[in-house]
Design a protein around this motif. Structure first.
Motif, short mmCIF file in Angstrom:
data_model
loop_
_atom_site.label_atom_id
_atom_site.label_comp_id
_atom_site.label_asym_id
_atom_site.label_seq_id
_atom_site.Cartn_x
_atom_site.Cartn_y
_atom_site.Cartn_z
N MET A 1 -2.45 23.74 -26.90
CA MET A 1 -2.13 24.14 -25.63
C MET A 1 -3.33 24.32 -24.94
N ALA A 2 -3.59 23.75 -23.80
CA ALA A 2 -5.09 24.15 -23.09
C ALA A 2 -4.70 25.15 -22.17
N THR A 3 -5.62 26.30 -22.31
CA THR A 3 -5.71 27.54 -21.28
C THR A 3 -6.90 27.13 -20.62
N LYS A 4 -6.73 27.75 -19.36
CA LYS A 4 -7.78 27.47 -18.31
C LYS A 4 -7.99 28.98 -17.69
N ALA A 5 -9.35 29.24 -17.15
CA ALA A 5 -9.63 30.03 -16.40
C ALA A 5 -9.85 29.42 -14.76
N VAL A 6 -9.29 29.64 -13.88
CA VAL A 6 -9.25 29.31 -12.48
C VAL A 6 -9.65 30.44 -11.31
N TRP A 7 -10.70 30.12 -10.68
CA TRP A 7 -11.02 30.83 -9.52
C TRP A 7 -11.62 29.98 -8.33
N ASN A 8 -10.95 30.44 -7.09
CA ASN A 8 -11.34 29.60 -5.81
C ASN A 8 -11.26 27.88 -6.09
N GLY A 9 -10.20 27.67 -6.95
CA GLY A 9 -10.06 26.42 -6.91
C GLY A 9 -10.83 25.57 -7.95
N ALA A 10 -11.63 26.39 -8.46
CA ALA A 10 -12.37 25.57 -9.62
C ALA A 10 -12.02 25.94 -11.27
N VAL A 11 -12.18 25.25 -12.00
CA VAL A 11 -11.94 25.42 -13.46
C VAL A 11 -13.15 26.23 -13.89
N ILE A 12 -13.09 27.49 -14.31
CA ILE A 12 -14.35 27.85 -14.69
C ILE A 12 -14.47 27.77 -16.26
N ALA A 13 -13.33 27.71 -17.10
CA ALA A 13 -13.36 27.50 -18.48
C ALA A 13 -12.04 26.82 -18.64
N ALA A 14 -12.21 26.12 -19.84
CA ALA A 14 -10.95 25.47 -20.28
C ALA A 14 -11.22 25.15 -21.78
N THR A 15 -10.10 25.64 -22.77
CA THR A 15 -10.11 25.44 -24.01
C THR A 15 -8.58 25.29 -24.55
N ASP A 16 -8.59 24.76 -26.08
CA ASP A 16 -7.42 24.72 -26.61
C ASP A 16 -7.36 25.69 -27.61
N THR A 17 -8.58 26.48 -28.00
CA THR A 17 -8.58 27.60 -28.88
C THR A 17 -9.33 28.74 -28.40
N TYR A 18 -8.72 29.89 -28.39
CA TYR A 18 -9.46 31.23 -27.90
C TYR A 18 -9.25 32.48 -28.70
N GLU A 19 -9.66 33.50 -28.36
CA GLU A 19 -9.58 34.96 -29.03
C GLU A 19 -8.69 35.68 -27.80
N SER A 20 -7.70 36.44 -28.33
CA SER A 20 -7.06 37.30 -27.64
C SER A 20 -7.34 38.63 -28.24
N VAL A 21 -7.60 39.65 -27.24
CA VAL A 21 -8.16 41.00 -27.71
C VAL A 21 -7.52 41.98 -26.48
N GLU A 22 -6.78 42.76 -26.58
CA GLU A 22 -6.14 43.69 -25.92
C GLU A 22 -5.68 43.06 -24.59
N GLY A 23 -4.96 41.88 -24.81
CA GLY A 23 -4.35 41.25 -23.73
C GLY A 23 -5.24 40.35 -22.97
N ASN A 24 -6.49 40.46 -23.21
CA ASN A 24 -7.40 39.53 -22.61
C ASN A 24 -7.86 38.29 -23.31
N VAL A 25 -7.70 37.09 -22.66
CA VAL A 25 -8.13 35.65 -23.10
C VAL A 25 -9.64 35.73 -23.22
N TYR A 26 -10.09 35.50 -24.50
CA TYR A 26 -11.68 35.35 -24.56
C TYR A 26 -12.12 33.82 -24.63
N PHE A 27 -12.77 33.28 -24.01
CA PHE A 27 -12.95 31.82 -23.88
C PHE A 27 -14.16 31.44 -24.94
N PRO A 28 -14.35 30.45 -25.63
CA PRO A 28 -15.59 30.19 -26.25
C PRO A 28 -16.67 29.78 -25.53
#
Length: 101
Positions: A1-28
């Motif tokens: 499942m791809a997860t992305k961080a998007v701001w101002n129309g740009a994909v800042i980060a995208a990954t299939d694996t990440y860490e979740s801590v205190e409700g935040n997604v941490y991208f490699p």
């Protein structure tokens, strides 16, 4: 499942694996598009994770100051997120829905 961080129309980060801590997604770190990221002098401290460093996002000439953070030398309890990047300040985290087989 791809997860992305998007701001101002740009994909800042995208990954299939990440860490979740205190409700935040941490991208490699390897999943972050560094062309949109510049170091910030801001630091904060968390009692159990350690000292966080920040990035400012820059997309199409617009800046989002300190919109990303990471732990370059986390305390042992947070070693799984060393150098992983999390986002806030209007950065949307999009998780793709699982596809039916």
């Amino acid at each position: 499942m791809a997860t992305k961080a998007v701001w101002n129309g740009a994909v800042i980060a995208a990954t299939d694996t990440y860490e979740s801590v205190e409700g935040n997604v941490y991208f490699p770190p390897s999943s972050v598009n560094m062309q949109y990221v510049k170091p910030s002098s801001t630091n904060t401290s968390c009692p159990w994770k350690g000292q966080a460093s920040y990035y400012t996002l820059v997309v199409d000439g617009q800046e989002n100051k300190d919109a990303a953070w990471y732990y370059p030398a986390p305390k042992p309890a947070a070693s799984n997120i060393k150098d992983y990047v999390a986002f806030w300040k209007g950065v949307k985290i999009e998780k793709a829905a699982a596809q039916a087989v």
